[in-house]
Design an enzyme around this catalytic site. Structure first.
Site, short mmCIF file in Angstrom:
data_model
loop_
_atom_site.label_atom_id
_atom_site.label_comp_id
_atom_site.label_asym_id
_atom_site.label_seq_id
_atom_site.Cartn_x
_atom_site.Cartn_y
_atom_site.Cartn_z
N ASP A 182 -3.66 40.14 24.66
CA ASP A 182 -2.85 39.99 25.88
C ASP A 182 -3.56 40.76 27.00
O ASP A 182 -3.57 41.99 27.01
CB ASP A 182 -1.46 40.56 25.58
CG ASP A 182 -0.54 40.52 26.79
OD1 ASP A 182 -1.03 40.35 27.92
OD2 ASP A 182 0.68 40.69 26.60
N GLU A 194 8.11 17.48 33.30
CA GLU A 194 8.04 17.84 31.88
C GLU A 194 6.88 17.11 31.21
O GLU A 194 6.66 15.92 31.46
CB GLU A 194 9.34 17.48 31.17
CG GLU A 194 10.45 18.47 31.46
CD GLU A 194 11.75 18.09 30.79
OE1 GLU A 194 11.81 17.07 30.10
OE2 GLU A 194 12.72 18.85 30.99
N ARG A 236 3.51 35.02 40.47
CA ARG A 236 4.15 35.54 39.26
C ARG A 236 4.19 34.46 38.18
O ARG A 236 4.75 33.39 38.42
CB ARG A 236 5.57 35.96 39.66
CG ARG A 236 6.38 36.68 38.64
CD ARG A 236 7.49 37.43 39.33
NE ARG A 236 6.89 38.49 40.13
CZ ARG A 236 6.50 39.66 39.64
NH1 ARG A 236 6.69 39.95 38.38
NH2 ARG A 236 5.96 40.57 40.43
N TYR A 287 10.06 17.58 39.19
CA TYR A 287 10.18 17.72 37.74
C TYR A 287 8.96 17.09 37.09
O TYR A 287 8.58 15.98 37.45
CB TYR A 287 11.44 17.02 37.22
CG TYR A 287 12.38 18.01 36.60
CD1 TYR A 287 11.99 18.72 35.47
CD2 TYR A 287 13.63 18.27 37.14
CE1 TYR A 287 12.83 19.66 34.90
CE2 TYR A 287 14.47 19.22 36.58
CZ TYR A 287 14.07 19.92 35.45
OH TYR A 287 14.88 20.86 34.91
N LYS A 313 -0.99 40.22 38.23
CA LYS A 313 -1.38 41.63 38.30
C LYS A 313 -2.78 41.71 38.93
O LYS A 313 -2.94 41.30 40.06
CB LYS A 313 -1.28 42.26 36.91
CG LYS A 313 0.16 42.18 36.35
CD LYS A 313 0.28 42.87 35.03
CE LYS A 313 1.67 43.06 34.55
NZ LYS A 313 2.42 42.05 33.94
N THR A 366 -0.67 37.47 32.29
CA THR A 366 0.12 37.16 33.47
C THR A 366 -0.88 36.78 34.54
O THR A 366 -2.08 37.05 34.41
CB THR A 366 0.94 38.38 33.95
OG1 THR A 366 0.05 39.48 34.14
CG2 THR A 366 2.01 38.76 32.96
C1 LIG Z 1 0.51 43.67 28.55
C2 LIG Z 1 1.63 42.86 29.14
N1 LIG Z 1 1.96 41.70 28.56
C3 LIG Z 1 2.96 40.93 29.03
C4 LIG Z 1 3.68 41.30 30.14
C5 LIG Z 1 4.86 40.46 30.51
O1 LIG Z 1 4.81 39.83 31.68
P1 LIG Z 1 6.14 39.25 32.35
O2 LIG Z 1 6.79 40.39 33.04
O3 LIG Z 1 5.59 38.19 33.26
O4 LIG Z 1 6.98 38.66 31.27
C6 LIG Z 1 3.35 42.49 30.81
C7 LIG Z 1 4.11 42.89 32.00
O5 LIG Z 1 4.14 43.96 32.45
C8 LIG Z 1 2.31 43.30 30.28
O6 LIG Z 1 1.99 44.47 30.84
#
Ligand SMILES: Cc1ncc(COP(=O)(O)O)c(C=O)c1O
Length: 429
Positions: A197, A53, A232, A51, A226, A223
Site C-alpha cells: 500500500d 457501471e 481524493r 453513470y 497525498k 490513494t
Molecule cells: C497507508 C494508507 N493506506 C490507505 C489509506 C486510506 O485511504 P482513504 O482515507 O482514502 O480510505 C491511508 C490514508 O490515510 C493510508 O495512509
C-alpha cells in the site's frame, strides 16, 4: 454573484471560510495536499452526472463513449507512471482499494499480517476497529524499539508461526524507505501474497525517488490525493500474473476488476476518474519530479532544524515526506501540541509514537509532512522559518496572547504563497 452563493449561502460561506483557512494557515498534515487548478476543474466538471457501471468498452449504461475516453486515459497514464500491466482507477478511496484486494484473494477468517496501527500502519491493514480486523484473522508487526525501523525478524517469526495468506507492506506514519524486495522475499518464502500500500509515498514512487514495489508486489494499492497530488480517491496496480484458486487458473486483472465492481462498489465517480487522469498526466512531466525532490529536501531540512533544537525524531530523521516527532521528553502530549499549534495557525495531527503509553486520542507525538507546503512553493528557507514557528508555539503552549501573535505572523508569512505554485504547472510537451 455565484449561483452557489445565491442558492446555498451557508455552504458557500463554509467553502469560502475553508479556502481562507487553507490560504492563511500552514498545512503540515502529511496525508494532505493541494491539487492543481486543472485537477480541480476536472473534478468539478459535468462528468459527475454520468453513470458508468462496468469498465471502458463494457458498461451497463449507454452514452459512455466520452467517459470511456477519460477512464482509458487514466488507466494508460497510470500504467506508464508505475510500470504495471494492470490498473484499476475506480476505487472511491484507499480503503476500498485495499478491500477489493482482500475480497478478491482472501476468504473470511484467513490471516493477514500488516503493520500495527500503533506503529505507523493503517486502519485497513487489520486494525480491530476496521472491517479488515473483523473479517480476517489479523496479525501485526511493528518497528524495533531501539531504532524505530521495521522489525523484519519479527515479520519472519510471525510468517513462520502463523503462515498468513497475505503480508501487507505500507504505512501511514513511517519516515523511512520501505524495502519492498525484503518483504517480497519473506512473503515468497512463507507462501504469502504480498500487498503493498503506497498511499503515502505514491508521488515519490512515481517520480523514481522511492524504490518501486512493481517488481516485487503481487498487488499495489494507493490513494491518489497525498504525495501523488490528485483528487481524493484510490487506485489498484498490479502485474497481470496468474493464480490458481479453487483448482482454477485466473488472471489477477480479471479477478480484481470483478471484486471492485460489482464486488464492493457500484457506479464509478467519473469526474474523479477524469481528475485522476489529469493528475497522472502532471505526474508524468518533469516538473513533478522536481516537486517530489523538493518535498524530500523540505522534509530533510525540517528534520535537521528540529534535531538542532533538541527535538527527538522517531528513527532519528526521515527518508521521505514526513517526520514523526516524539514529544515525550518535552512534557507535552501530542494532543496539547496539536491544539497549541492550531492556535498559532499551524495544522498538524497528533500521532502515536511506537510503544506509546498514551492512547490514540492523546498520544506522545505529532506527525508532520511537507507535500502541501511544497505545493505552495515553499523551499528550505521557508521550512526553517516554519520550524521556528512550531518551536515558539511548543515553547509556550498555553500562552494565549503569544499564540495569537504567532498566528498573525503565520498569516502574514502565508500571504505570498498561492495554494498551488505556478512553478509546478506542468510543461506542455
Ligand atoms: C497507508 C494508507 N493506506 C490507505 C489509506 C486510506 O485511504 P482513504 O482515507 O482514502 O480510505 C491511508 C490514508 O490515510 C493510508 O495512509
Amino acid at each position: 454573484m455565484s449561483s452557489l452563493a445565491q442558492i446555498d449561502p451557508e455552504i458557500y460561506a463554509a467553502i469560502q471560510q475553508e479556502e481562507q483557512r487553507q490560504l492563511t494557515k500552514l498545512e503540515l498534515i502529511a496525508s494532505e495536499n493541494f491539487v492543481s487548478p486543472a485537477v480541480l476543474e476536472a473534478q468539478g466538471s459535468i462528468l459527475t452526472h454520468k453513470y458508468a457501471e462496468g469498465y471502458p468498452g463494457r458498461r451497463y449504461y449507454g452514452g459512455c463513449e466520452h467517459v470511456d475516453t477519460a477512464e482509458t486515459l487514466a488507466i494508460n497514464r497510470a500504467k506508464q507512471l508505475f510500470g504495471v500491466e494492470y490498473v484499476n482507477v475506480q476505487p472511491h478511496s484507499g480503503t476500498q482499494a485495499n478491500m477489493a484486494i482482500y475480497f478478491a484473494f482472501l476468504k473470511p477468517g484467513d490471516a493477514i499480517l500488516g503493520m500495527d496501527l500503533a506503529h505507523g500502519g493503517h486502519l485497513s491493514h487489520g486494525a480491530a476497529v476496521n472491517f479488515s480486523g473483523q473479517l480476517y484473522r489479523s496479525l501485526s508487526y511493528g518497528v524495533k524499539k531501539d531504532s524505530g525501523e521495521i522489525d523484519f525478524e519479527g515479520i519472519e517469526a510471525c510468517l513462520k508461526k502463523h503462515r498468513p495468506r497475505m503480508l501487507v507492506a505500507g504505512a501511514s506514519a513511517y519516515p523511512r524507505t520501505l524495502d519492498f524486495e525484503r518483504f517480497a522475499q519473506l512473503a515468497r518464502h512463507y507462501g504469502a501474497l504480498l500487498m503493498v500500500d503506497i498511499a503515502h509515498i505514491a508521488g515519490l514512487v512515481a517520480a523514481g525517488l522511492h524504490p518501486s514495489p512493481t517488481p516485487s508486489a503481487d498487488f499495489i494499492t494507493s490513494t491518489t490525493h497525498k504525495t501523488l497530488r490528485g483528487p481524493r480517491g484510490g487506485l489498484i496496480l498490479a502485474q497481470n500474473r496468474e493464480i490458481e484458486l479453487q483448482g482454477k487458473q485466473e488472471f489477477y486483472a480479471q479477478r480484481l476488476d470483478f471484486y471492485l465492481f460489482p464486488g464492493i462498489q457500484g457506479g464509478p465517480l467519473m469526474h474523479t476518474i477524469a481528475a485522476k487522469a489529469v493528475a497522472f498526466q502532471e505526474a508524468l512531466r518533469p516538473a513533478f519530479k522536481r516537486y517530489q525532490q523538493q518535498i524530500l529536501l523540505n522534509a530533510r531540512t525540517m528534520a535537521e532544524e528540529f534535531l538542532q533544537r533538541g527535538y527527538k525524531l522517531v528513527t532519528g530523521g526521515t527518508d521521505n515526506h514526513l517526520l514523526l516527532i516524539d514529544l515525550s521528553k518535552t512534557g507535552l502530549t501530542g494532543q496539547q501540541a496539536e491544539i497549541a499549534l492550531d492556535q498559532a495557525g499551524i495544522t498538524v495531527n497528533k500521532n502515536r509514537i511506537p510503544f506509546d503509553p498514551r492512547p490514540a486520542k492523546v498520544t506522545s507525538g505529532i506527525r508532520i509532512g511537507t507535500p502541501a507546503l511544497t505545493t505552495r512553493g515553499m523551499k528550505a528557507p521557508e521550512m526553517r522559518q516554519v520550524v521556528d514557528f512550531i518551536h515558539r508555539a511548543l515553547s509556550a503552549p498555553t500562552d494565549v496572547s503569544s499564540l495569537e501573535h504567532l498566528q498573525k505572523e503565520v498569516k502574514d508569512f502565508c500571504r505570498t504563497y498561492p495554494l498551488f505554485s505556478p512553478e509546478w504547472y506542468c510543461e506542455v510537451q
